[in-house]
Design a protein around this motif. Structure first.
Motif, PDB file in Angstrom:
ATOM      1  N   ARG A   7      -7.493  40.739-116.233  1.00 49.24           N
ATOM      2  CA  ARG A   7      -6.913  39.503-116.740  1.00 49.24           C
ATOM      3  C   ARG A   7      -6.891  39.505-118.253  1.00 49.24           C
ATOM      4  O   ARG A   7      -7.836  39.918-118.880  1.00 49.24           O
ATOM      5  N   THR A   9      -7.184  37.746-121.796  1.00 46.30           N
ATOM      6  CA  THR A   9      -7.975  36.632-122.304  1.00 46.30           C
ATOM      7  C   THR A   9      -7.331  36.105-123.584  1.00 46.30           C
ATOM      8  O   THR A   9      -6.556  36.804-124.233  1.00 46.30           O
ATOM      9  N   ASP A  39      -9.955  28.338-120.921  1.00 52.16           N
ATOM     10  CA  ASP A  39      -9.537  29.684-120.527  1.00 52.16           C
ATOM     11  C   ASP A  39      -9.165  29.683-119.038  1.00 52.16           C
ATOM     12  O   ASP A  39      -9.172  28.636-118.396  1.00 52.16           O
ATOM     13  N   HIS A  40      -8.863  30.856-118.493  1.00 51.86           N
ATOM     14  CA  HIS A  40      -8.414  30.942-117.108  1.00 51.86           C
ATOM     15  C   HIS A  40      -9.472  30.504-116.097  1.00 51.86           C
ATOM     16  O   HIS A  40      -9.145  30.136-114.980  1.00 51.86           O
ATOM     17  N   ALA A  45     -12.446  26.729-124.501  1.00 53.67           N
ATOM     18  CA  ALA A  45     -12.121  27.769-125.470  1.00 53.67           C
ATOM     19  C   ALA A  45     -11.887  27.184-126.857  1.00 53.67           C
ATOM     20  O   ALA A  45     -12.151  27.829-127.860  1.00 53.67           O
TER      21      ALA A  45
END
Length: 66
Positions: A7, A9, A39-40, A45
């Protein structure tokens, strides 16, 4: 056999650029608000809070961001 997929970032530069763009837009609209970037995985973040924004709006901003 590969089970997962790497993934991407968010970089610090990307987070800063998003915060800068959001602050500029909020100022253009003369809006006081909290700006949250997640973030995911839903981890904080980036976050900016305008002076005078109600504290309860911080919780709402975090929930809307994820």
């Amino acid at each position: 056999m590969q089970i997962g997929v790497p993934r991407a970032t968010l970089s610090i530069d990307a987070i800063q650029a998003m915060l800068n763009a959001a602050v500029a837009r909020a100022k253009a609209l003369d809006a006081k608000l909290h700006i949250t970037i997640m973030d995911h995985a839903g981890n904080l973040a980036g976050f900016i809070s305008f002076p005078g924004t109600p504290r309860i709006a911080e919780v709402t901003a975090n929930r809307k961001a994820f």
